[in-house]
Design an enzyme around this catalytic site. Structure first.
Site, short mmCIF file in Angstrom:
data_model
loop_
_atom_site.label_atom_id
_atom_site.label_comp_id
_atom_site.label_asym_id
_atom_site.label_seq_id
_atom_site.Cartn_x
_atom_site.Cartn_y
_atom_site.Cartn_z
N GLY A 193 -24.95 2.73 2.85
CA GLY A 193 -24.09 3.37 1.87
C GLY A 193 -24.36 2.90 0.46
N VAL A 194 -25.05 3.75 -0.33
CA VAL A 194 -25.32 3.37 -1.72
C VAL A 194 -24.48 4.25 -2.66
CG1 VAL A 194 -27.51 2.11 -1.76
CG2 VAL A 194 -27.56 4.56 -1.34
N GLY A 195 -23.16 4.11 -2.50
CA GLY A 195 -22.20 4.81 -3.36
C GLY A 195 -21.86 3.93 -4.55
N ASN A 196 -20.60 4.00 -4.97
CA ASN A 196 -20.17 3.26 -6.16
C ASN A 196 -20.45 1.77 -6.06
OD1 ASN A 196 -19.08 5.32 -7.79
ND2 ASN A 196 -17.35 5.47 -6.39
N VAL A 197 -20.12 1.16 -4.92
CA VAL A 197 -20.31 -0.28 -4.76
C VAL A 197 -21.73 -0.58 -4.27
CG1 VAL A 197 -19.51 -2.36 -3.57
CG2 VAL A 197 -17.85 -0.64 -4.28
N TYR A 250 -24.57 0.93 -4.48
CA TYR A 250 -25.67 1.10 -5.44
C TYR A 250 -25.68 -0.06 -6.44
CZ TYR A 250 -28.90 2.96 -8.83
OH TYR A 250 -29.99 3.10 -9.66
N LYS A 261 0.88 -1.18 0.00
CA LYS A 261 0.00 0.00 0.00
C LYS A 261 0.91 1.22 0.00
CE LYS A 261 -4.53 0.83 0.61
NZ LYS A 261 -5.70 0.07 0.14
P1 NAD Z 1 -18.25 5.47 -2.12
O1 NAD Z 1 -17.61 6.62 -1.45
O2 NAD Z 1 -18.60 5.56 -3.56
O3 NAD Z 1 -19.59 5.03 -1.33
C1 NAD Z 1 -19.70 5.06 0.04
C2 NAD Z 1 -21.08 5.62 0.34
O4 NAD Z 1 -21.29 5.56 1.74
C3 NAD Z 1 -21.21 7.08 -0.08
O5 NAD Z 1 -22.40 7.24 -0.84
C4 NAD Z 1 -21.29 7.82 1.24
O6 NAD Z 1 -22.11 8.98 1.18
C5 NAD Z 1 -21.89 6.78 2.15
N1 NAD Z 1 -21.65 6.97 3.57
C6 NAD Z 1 -20.52 7.45 4.18
N2 NAD Z 1 -20.71 7.47 5.52
C7 NAD Z 1 -21.93 6.98 5.75
C8 NAD Z 1 -22.68 6.75 6.92
N3 NAD Z 1 -22.20 7.04 8.13
N4 NAD Z 1 -23.93 6.23 6.80
C9 NAD Z 1 -24.45 5.94 5.58
N5 NAD Z 1 -23.76 6.15 4.43
C10 NAD Z 1 -22.55 6.67 4.51
O7 NAD Z 1 -17.28 4.23 -1.83
P2 NAD Z 1 -17.31 2.82 -2.55
O8 NAD Z 1 -16.28 2.78 -3.61
O9 NAD Z 1 -18.72 2.47 -2.86
O10 NAD Z 1 -16.79 1.88 -1.38
C11 NAD Z 1 -17.63 1.50 -0.30
C12 NAD Z 1 -16.83 0.70 0.71
O11 NAD Z 1 -16.30 -0.46 0.07
C13 NAD Z 1 -15.64 1.44 1.29
O12 NAD Z 1 -15.44 1.03 2.64
C14 NAD Z 1 -14.48 0.95 0.45
O13 NAD Z 1 -13.26 1.02 1.14
C15 NAD Z 1 -14.88 -0.49 0.22
N6 NAD Z 1 -14.30 -1.07 -1.00
C16 NAD Z 1 -14.52 -0.50 -2.21
C17 NAD Z 1 -13.95 -1.06 -3.34
C18 NAD Z 1 -14.21 -0.47 -4.71
O14 NAD Z 1 -13.92 -1.15 -5.71
N7 NAD Z 1 -14.75 0.72 -4.82
C19 NAD Z 1 -13.16 -2.21 -3.23
C20 NAD Z 1 -12.96 -2.79 -1.98
C21 NAD Z 1 -13.53 -2.20 -0.86
#
Ligand code: NAD
Length: 350
Positions: free
Chosen positions: A185-189, A191, A80
């Site tokens: 959390g309905v962000g990138n993953v 959703y 990392k």
């Molecule tokens: P993201 O930032 O796109 O989505 C996270 C979502 O969680 C956001 O919409 C944010 O507003 C919401 N959020 C933050 N705090 C919150 C809370 N207290 N209550 C409710 N919602 C809240 O991130 P992502 O890429 O979707 O990743 C989500 C998780 O998965 C993270 O922990 C990340 O480390 C992990 N992850 C992601 C990937 C990837 O490929 N993107 C890979 C491995 C692990």
């Protein structure tokens, strides 16, 4: 600041500290273990309160990548990097270029990917100075759609596979029709996971700190919006943490009604002992780093030749790994988090 005696040091193979006076870059690269292959892991940019905090974070995250790649059946080690600074204030093209030159000096032992505070375009800048970056090329994503290197679709698919495996094991169900799933959390993953679940017939309950994200899931996927404070204790079958870490702790676990926890967030357990507490409460915990390995699998294939059908098939092996973990956990009466770590160590330790 101690290094070799640092509590998180755990026999790291290599630690490199970089400073570039001209651009202000201060970065640390940590290579935990390369027994299975070069160390691949995200390059995080964060405004750490101190150098100690940055060191602690990079060591912890780097070790985590060794375990994740080993359990994802990848010929990769764990590493990392962290750039110390606020990505909104201190990130410049020159600073990213300096990071690219530093990455080049690691001789391929560490390969950087996107992480918190860095994006695909940032990695593309680094890529001008080194081959030691991943997740930067245009390709066909696992869904057959064009993809710019974003691993989220692959992570979401892997999380869906992991969730289904855990449901089958704990609830004895093959189909997800009518299954109640709470997604934090309905962000990138989150959703995209919700979309997979919707197509499989699940009933969705979602929360997010961004109201627009919640509304999208409500209007597009027919999800029910839930207040942030209620999502963890909702009366559902599955809880899928997809927002932040440390959500499984002494306070939340006794309130969780779901029988399965399977989500994409990293470091869901506030402390390693919380997997035991989940087990004591009759909750099956699908270890986060096994469930969310789709992204690293996707990024790996970018380096060895990306064929989306192959990537999909590899991501589906997350089910086999989880089944093995659940089986060993049932047989030994020990929690799944502990078993996952042991299984990883069997694979990467010489
Ligand atoms: P993201 O930032 O796109 O989505 C996270 C979502 O969680 C956001 O919409 C944010 O507003 C919401 N959020 C933050 N705090 C919150 C809370 N207290 N209550 C409710 N919602 C809240 O991130 P992502 O890429 O979707 O990743 C989500 C998780 O998965 C993270 O922990 C990340 O480390 C992990 N992850 C992601 C990937 C990837 O490929 N993107 C890979 C491995 C692990």
């Amino acid at each position: 600041m101690s290094v070799f005696s640092h509590p998180e040091f755990d026999n790291h193979e290599q630690l490199a500290f970089f400073c570039d006076e001209e651009t202000g870059l201060k970065a640390i690269i940590a290579v935990h273990n390369t027994n299975l292959g070069p160390a691949l892991g995200g390059c995080r940019m964060w405004e750490y309160a101190s150098d100690e905090e940055a060191l602690c974070d990079v060591l912890r995250l780097s070790k985590g990548m060794t375990y994740k790649s080993a359990l994802a059946n990848l010929k990769l080690g764990g590493g990392k990097s962290v750039i110390i600074g606020d990505p909104r204030k201190h990130k410049t093209e020159e600073l990213l270029a300096a990071m690219g030159r530093f990455l080049e000096r690691t001789g391929g032992q560490y390969i950087a990917a996107e992480d918190s505070g860095t994006s695909v375009p940032d990695l593309q800048v680094m890529n001008r100075f080194t081959e030691n970056v991943a997740g930067v090329t245009e390709r066909t994503g696992i869904d057959g759609l064009p993809c710019n290197g974003d691993p989220s679709p692959a992570t979401a698919y892997g999380t869906f596979i992991g969730l289904k495996t855990a449901v089958k094991h704990k609830l004895g169900r093959d189909d997800l029709n009518g299954l109640k799933v709470a997604i934090q959390g309905v962000g990138n993953v989150g959703y995209r996971l919700a979309k997979h679940l919707k197509y499989a017939g699940a009933e969705l309950f979602v929360t997010d700190i961004h109201e627009e994200s919640v509304q999208l899931a409500v209007t597009e996927l027919g999800a029910t919006a839930v207040p942030q404070s209620e999502i963890l204790s909702l009366d559902v079958d599955v809880l899928a943490p997809c927002a932040l870490g440390a959500v499984l702790n002494d306070v939340s676990i006794p309130r969780i009604k779901a029988k399965v926890v399977a989500g994409a967030s990293n470091n869901q357990l506030a402390h390693p002992r919380h997997d035991q507490l989940l087990m004591d409460h009759g909750i099956l915990y699908a270890p986060d780093y096994v469930v969310n390995a789709g992204g690293i699998i996707d990024v790996y294939y970018e380096r060895v030749g990306h064929e989306h059908e192959k990537v999909r098939a590899h991501i589906e092996t997350i089910a086999d790994t989880l089944e093995e973990i659940f089986k060993r956990s049932d047989a030994s009466g020990r929690p799944t988090g502990q078993i996952a770590d042991e299984l990883a160590e069997e694979r990467f330790m010489k």
